[in-house]
Design a protein around this motif. Sequence first.
Motif, PDB file in Angstrom:
ATOM      1  N   LEU A 110       0.833  -1.213   0.000  1.00  0.00           N
ATOM      2  CA  LEU A 110       0.000   0.000   0.000  1.00  0.00           C
ATOM      3  C   LEU A 110       0.864   1.258   0.000  1.00  0.00           C
ATOM      4  O   LEU A 110       0.590   2.218  -0.726  1.00  0.00           O
ATOM      5  CB  LEU A 110      -0.952  -0.012   1.194  1.00  0.00           C
ATOM      6  N   CYS A 111       1.919   1.247   0.828  1.00  0.00           N
ATOM      7  CA  CYS A 111       2.790   2.435   0.890  1.00  0.00           C
ATOM      8  C   CYS A 111       3.504   2.662  -0.443  1.00  0.00           C
ATOM      9  O   CYS A 111       3.743   3.803  -0.833  1.00  0.00           O
ATOM     10  CB  CYS A 111       3.792   2.302   2.031  1.00  0.00           C
ATOM     11  N   GLU A 112       3.828   1.572  -1.135  1.00  0.00           N
ATOM     12  CA  GLU A 112       4.490   1.735  -2.433  1.00  0.00           C
ATOM     13  C   GLU A 112       3.531   2.263  -3.493  1.00  0.00           C
ATOM     14  O   GLU A 112       3.935   2.981  -4.397  1.00  0.00           O
ATOM     15  CB  GLU A 112       5.060   0.382  -2.897  1.00  0.00           C
ATOM     16  N   ARG A 113       2.249   1.889  -3.366  1.00  0.00           N
ATOM     17  CA  ARG A 113       1.304   2.244  -4.445  1.00  0.00           C
ATOM     18  C   ARG A 113       0.583   3.580  -4.230  1.00  0.00           C
ATOM     19  O   ARG A 113       0.207   4.230  -5.205  1.00  0.00           O
ATOM     20  CB  ARG A 113       0.249   1.134  -4.579  1.00  0.00           C
ATOM     21  N   ILE A 114       0.326   3.933  -2.981  1.00  0.00           N
ATOM     22  CA  ILE A 114      -0.555   5.086  -2.731  1.00  0.00           C
ATOM     23  C   ILE A 114       0.273   6.334  -2.438  1.00  0.00           C
ATOM     24  O   ILE A 114       1.032   6.367  -1.470  1.00  0.00           O
ATOM     25  CB  ILE A 114      -1.509   4.763  -1.567  1.00  0.00           C
ATOM     26  N   PRO A 115       0.135   7.356  -3.267  1.00  0.00           N
ATOM     27  CA  PRO A 115       0.993   8.535  -3.135  1.00  0.00           C
ATOM     28  C   PRO A 115       1.011   9.139  -1.727  1.00  0.00           C
ATOM     29  O   PRO A 115       2.068   9.574  -1.262  1.00  0.00           O
ATOM     30  CB  PRO A 115       0.398   9.517  -4.151  1.00  0.00           C
ATOM     31  N   LEU A 119       2.999   6.055   6.024  1.00  0.00           N
ATOM     32  CA  LEU A 119       2.755   4.977   6.993  1.00  0.00           C
ATOM     33  C   LEU A 119       1.269   4.620   6.951  1.00  0.00           C
ATOM     34  O   LEU A 119       0.431   5.439   6.569  1.00  0.00           O
ATOM     35  CB  LEU A 119       3.120   5.447   8.409  1.00  0.00           C
ATOM     36  N   VAL A 120       0.950   3.412   7.393  1.00  0.00           N
ATOM     37  CA  VAL A 120      -0.436   2.949   7.350  1.00  0.00           C
ATOM     38  C   VAL A 120      -0.752   2.148   8.609  1.00  0.00           C
ATOM     39  O   VAL A 120       0.154   1.578   9.219  1.00  0.00           O
ATOM     40  CB  VAL A 120      -0.666   2.073   6.075  1.00  0.00           C
ATOM     41  N   ARG A 121      -2.011   2.133   9.011  1.00  0.00           N
ATOM     42  CA  ARG A 121      -2.495   1.250  10.086  1.00  0.00           C
ATOM     43  C   ARG A 121      -3.750   0.537   9.604  1.00  0.00           C
ATOM     44  O   ARG A 121      -4.530   1.098   8.838  1.00  0.00           O
ATOM     45  CB  ARG A 121      -2.810   2.058  11.332  1.00  0.00           C
ATOM     46  N   PHE A 122      -3.953  -0.678  10.111  1.00  0.00           N
ATOM     47  CA  PHE A 122      -5.111  -1.465   9.685  1.00  0.00           C
ATOM     48  C   PHE A 122      -6.222  -1.446  10.729  1.00  0.00           C
ATOM     49  O   PHE A 122      -5.967  -1.368  11.931  1.00  0.00           O
ATOM     50  CB  PHE A 122      -4.692  -2.908   9.389  1.00  0.00           C
ATOM     51  N   THR A 123      -7.446  -1.541  10.224  1.00  0.00           N
ATOM     52  CA  THR A 123      -8.643  -1.655  11.059  1.00  0.00           C
ATOM     53  C   THR A 123      -9.484  -2.809  10.481  1.00  0.00           C
ATOM     54  O   THR A 123      -9.012  -3.517   9.588  1.00  0.00           O
ATOM     55  CB  THR A 123      -9.466  -0.354  11.033  1.00  0.00           C
ATOM     56  N   ASN A 124     -10.701  -2.946  10.977  1.00  0.00           N
ATOM     57  CA  ASN A 124     -11.568  -4.015  10.462  1.00  0.00           C
ATOM     58  C   ASN A 124     -12.670  -3.510   9.547  1.00  0.00           C
ATOM     59  O   ASN A 124     -13.465  -4.306   9.049  1.00  0.00           O
ATOM     60  CB  ASN A 124     -12.207  -4.769  11.626  1.00  0.00           C
ATOM     61  N   SER A 125     -12.748  -2.210   9.366  1.00  0.00           N
ATOM     62  CA  SER A 125     -13.801  -1.665   8.504  1.00  0.00           C
ATOM     63  C   SER A 125     -13.400  -0.280   8.021  1.00  0.00           C
ATOM     64  O   SER A 125     -12.527   0.379   8.617  1.00  0.00           O
ATOM     65  CB  SER A 125     -15.121  -1.557   9.279  1.00  0.00           C
ATOM     66  N   GLY A 126     -14.074   0.140   6.961  1.00  0.00           N
ATOM     67  CA  GLY A 126     -13.872   1.493   6.472  1.00  0.00           C
ATOM     68  C   GLY A 126     -14.362   2.521   7.481  1.00  0.00           C
ATOM     69  O   GLY A 126     -13.822   3.622   7.574  1.00  0.00           O
ATOM     70  N   THR A 127     -15.390   2.156   8.234  1.00  0.00           N
ATOM     71  CA  THR A 127     -15.912   3.046   9.269  1.00  0.00           C
ATOM     72  C   THR A 127     -14.826   3.389  10.285  1.00  0.00           C
ATOM     73  O   THR A 127     -14.608   4.558  10.622  1.00  0.00           O
ATOM     74  CB  THR A 127     -17.113   2.376   9.973  1.00  0.00           C
ATOM     75  N   GLU A 128     -14.134   2.363  10.754  1.00  0.00           N
ATOM     76  CA  GLU A 128     -13.047   2.621  11.721  1.00  0.00           C
ATOM     77  C   GLU A 128     -11.922   3.422  11.075  1.00  0.00           C
ATOM     78  O   GLU A 128     -11.229   4.194  11.742  1.00  0.00           O
ATOM     79  CB  GLU A 128     -12.479   1.302  12.232  1.00  0.00           C
ATOM     80  N   GLY A 291     -10.188  -2.383   6.984  1.00  0.00           N
ATOM     81  CA  GLY A 291     -10.087  -0.963   6.716  1.00  0.00           C
ATOM     82  C   GLY A 291      -8.627  -0.611   6.906  1.00  0.00           C
ATOM     83  O   GLY A 291      -7.852  -1.413   7.469  1.00  0.00           O
ATOM     84  N   ALA A 292      -8.226   0.537   6.416  1.00  0.00           N
ATOM     85  CA  ALA A 292      -6.862   1.001   6.655  1.00  0.00           C
ATOM     86  C   ALA A 292      -6.879   2.515   6.578  1.00  0.00           C
ATOM     87  O   ALA A 292      -7.719   3.094   5.871  1.00  0.00           O
ATOM     88  CB  ALA A 292      -5.893   0.440   5.626  1.00  0.00           C
ATOM     89  N   PHE A 293      -5.995   3.136   7.321  1.00  0.00           N
ATOM     90  CA  PHE A 293      -5.826   4.584   7.170  1.00  0.00           C
ATOM     91  C   PHE A 293      -4.341   4.875   7.191  1.00  0.00           C
ATOM     92  O   PHE A 293      -3.569   4.204   7.865  1.00  0.00           O
ATOM     93  CB  PHE A 293      -6.573   5.374   8.261  1.00  0.00           C
ATOM     94  N   GLY A 294      -3.952   5.866   6.407  1.00  0.00           N
ATOM     95  CA  GLY A 294      -2.526   6.171   6.340  1.00  0.00           C
ATOM     96  C   GLY A 294      -2.314   7.550   5.788  1.00  0.00           C
ATOM     97  O   GLY A 294      -3.254   8.239   5.396  1.00  0.00           O
TER      98      GLY A 294
END
Length: 448
Positions: A110-115, A119-128, A291-294
């Motif tokens: 994800l870090c290589e592909r998304i401008p 850094l990124v963190r994972f969750t269990n849903s897009g809501t989170e 889910g993920a946010f970064g």
Amino acid sequence: MAETVSELERYLQLTGKSKDLWEDAKQYLPGGDSRNSIFWAPYPIFVDRASGCHVVDSDGTDRLDFIGTMTTLILGHSPKAVVDVVQQQLQQGVVYNAPNAHQIRLAKLLCERIPSFDLVRFTNSGTEATLNTIRAARAVTGKSKIAKVEGGYHGSHDQVSVSVRVNPAKAGERSHPNAMAATEGLGDGTLDQVVVIPFNETAIALKTLEGNKDDLAAVIIEPMLGSVGMLPATAEFLTMLREFTKDNGIVLIFDEVISYRAASGGAQEYYGITPDLTSLGKIIGGGFSIGAFGGRKDIMDLYDPTAPGGPRVAHAGTFNANPVTMLAGAATLDELTPDVYRKLAEMTEYLRAEILKVGAELEVPIQVTGLGSLFGIHFTSDELVGYRDIAAEDAAFRHQVFLGLLNEGILMASNLVGAVSTEIGKAEVDAFAAALRRVLERALAPST
Ligand SMILES: Cc1ncc(COP(=O)(O)O)c(C=O)c1O
């Protein structure tokens, strides 16, 4: 009106076992399910099994899947690449009380592909994921309010349950929409925290944002309105948001839970506009809850438990980054090469053209929106700028077409948004166009 009844009658004839299951389900589950977003009247089909681009319901009806679990299944149902790694992992434990190496692989991809991803963190849903982007924005700016567009869907937590599918008659002027609760049960003051702007109306939105700039922690936006209609933002609108947020120390959040399908770097790569934070979900879990946010390192570092004094923003979740989901997600992204994205976009463009052809031949006004492998069908010749234009469409006719497509063996979302998977080829697209033609011909036939 007579034809509405006719599609409904056909549907009732085809779905008797689903109806029985639904009646049974209602005894234990309010409304018979756990996901209101996929309910449709009079009752939904119950799915028995699925494979590739086929979904078979409890009555044994096989339908072509043109939505893939609300855009999630970009490789179709149970792709071998995902099933193999998941089966292997199931023998080695499902979830651990310590980190696993598979999350590093998905994080790296994800870090290589998304401008925007340092850094990124994972969750269990897009809501989170969207919840965390907003919380991080508040922490880093020390401010509280957020701005969002009318019609933008960002999940089901309080802060974003504002001005989603509003009733335009009650939501104020198009240019100055009121903040409207999308559900009962929001905490006191929730609406006061949200500044609502009209989608794609650059000058008007900028004026409203300027008036609130000292209070805003973040602007959150889907670069393409997804679940409400697959309506892309204009580059001008997103550029305005990028410049405004940058100039005023406000965090720009792209919610790419759906629009990440647009390109391997998401819609932000497609538009060439990099936000500060991004939320993801759906396709990156290979069919498992995710889910993920970064984004910017200085913001994501707020989550670092090794920082002096501990993390500034709390983040937990029993199932976060579990090995099954991480492996399924990485296996999916491995399959999604630039060539695969290109083919998906080409197939979807072919689908758009075939739908338009049906509309032209039958003299039914149709527009097909979307980016990459995502599409939305709109029966209007009016310009589609923002949410209010989608809300103005004929809902009864749209529902008739949706039921008609189900009767003809096609599954989409009930508001006629869809997604093409790698399992869908020319034959399936031709079948879609033929089904739509039959449905529209029935709708246009004089009632007897
Ligand atoms: C743009 C967008 N953001 C957030 C969400 C919420 O994701 P989830 O359903 O995984 O909580 C969705 C779900 O459809 C979405 O479309």
